[in-house]
Motif scaffolding. Structure first.
Motif, PDB file in Angstrom:
ATOM      1  N   THR A  40       0.837  -1.195   0.000  1.00 53.11           N
ATOM      2  CA  THR A  40       0.000   0.000   0.000  1.00 53.11           C
ATOM      3  C   THR A  40       0.878   1.252   0.000  1.00 53.11           C
ATOM      4  N   ASP A  92       0.994   3.418   2.109  1.00 53.61           N
ATOM      5  CA  ASP A  92       1.446   3.731   3.472  1.00 53.61           C
ATOM      6  C   ASP A  92       2.873   3.266   3.735  1.00 53.61           C
ATOM      7  N   GLY A 108      -1.387 -13.443  10.072  1.00 55.49           N
ATOM      8  CA  GLY A 108      -1.826 -12.225   9.394  1.00 55.49           C
ATOM      9  C   GLY A 108      -0.723 -11.575   8.589  1.00 55.49           C
ATOM     10  N   SER A 109       0.167 -12.404   7.988  1.00 54.90           N
ATOM     11  CA  SER A 109       1.301 -11.843   7.256  1.00 54.90           C
ATOM     12  C   SER A 109       1.777 -12.797   6.168  1.00 54.90           C
ATOM     13  N   PRO A 150       2.978  -7.573   7.020  1.00 60.67           N
ATOM     14  CA  PRO A 150       1.596  -7.681   7.501  1.00 60.67           C
ATOM     15  C   PRO A 150       0.594  -7.532   6.355  1.00 60.67           C
ATOM     16  N   SER A 153      -2.031  -6.006   6.361  1.00 63.32           N
ATOM     17  CA  SER A 153      -2.540  -4.634   6.310  1.00 63.32           C
ATOM     18  C   SER A 153      -1.707  -3.728   5.413  1.00 63.32           C
ATOM     19  N   CYS A 154      -0.479  -4.124   5.080  1.00 64.36           N
ATOM     20  CA  CYS A 154       0.409  -3.336   4.219  1.00 64.36           C
ATOM     21  C   CYS A 154       0.368  -3.792   2.759  1.00 64.36           C
TER      22      CYS A 154
END
Length: 86
Positions: free
Chosen positions: A9, A11, A44-45, A62, A64-65
């Motif tokens: 992402t 981020d 979660g990775s 992760p 989330s990234c």
């Protein structure tokens, strides 16, 4: 263990990717990470492996990234089809 392509992402700073790019076995930059690894859903990775003077190392990215992850072809099958003549 598959060769993976991971698009991160926005981020994730390019400075972090530049640091990853210094690791033997991982290439990273412009929002993309390439390396050998495997998904770890229970953590979660995605786990990526690299080589160092001390041995094999691991980096966890992760979920989330991650924007997109190409985990490579795990298994491919072919089906034989027959032609109908008549």
């Amino acid at each position: 263990m598959e060769n993976m392509r991971i698009w991160v992402t926005s981020d994730v700073p390019e400075k972090a990717l530049a640091e990853l790019d210094q690791l033997k076995g991982i290439s990273a930059g412009n929002g993309l990470i390439n390396g050998a690894g495997e998904p770890r859903p229970e953590e979660g990775s995605i786990l990526l492996f690299y080589q160092s003077d001390e041995g094999k190392g691991e980096i966890r990215i992760p979920f989330s990234c991650i924007a997109i992850a190409d985990e490579g072809v795990v298994r491919a099958t072919m089906k034989r089809t027959g032609a109908i003549t008549g």
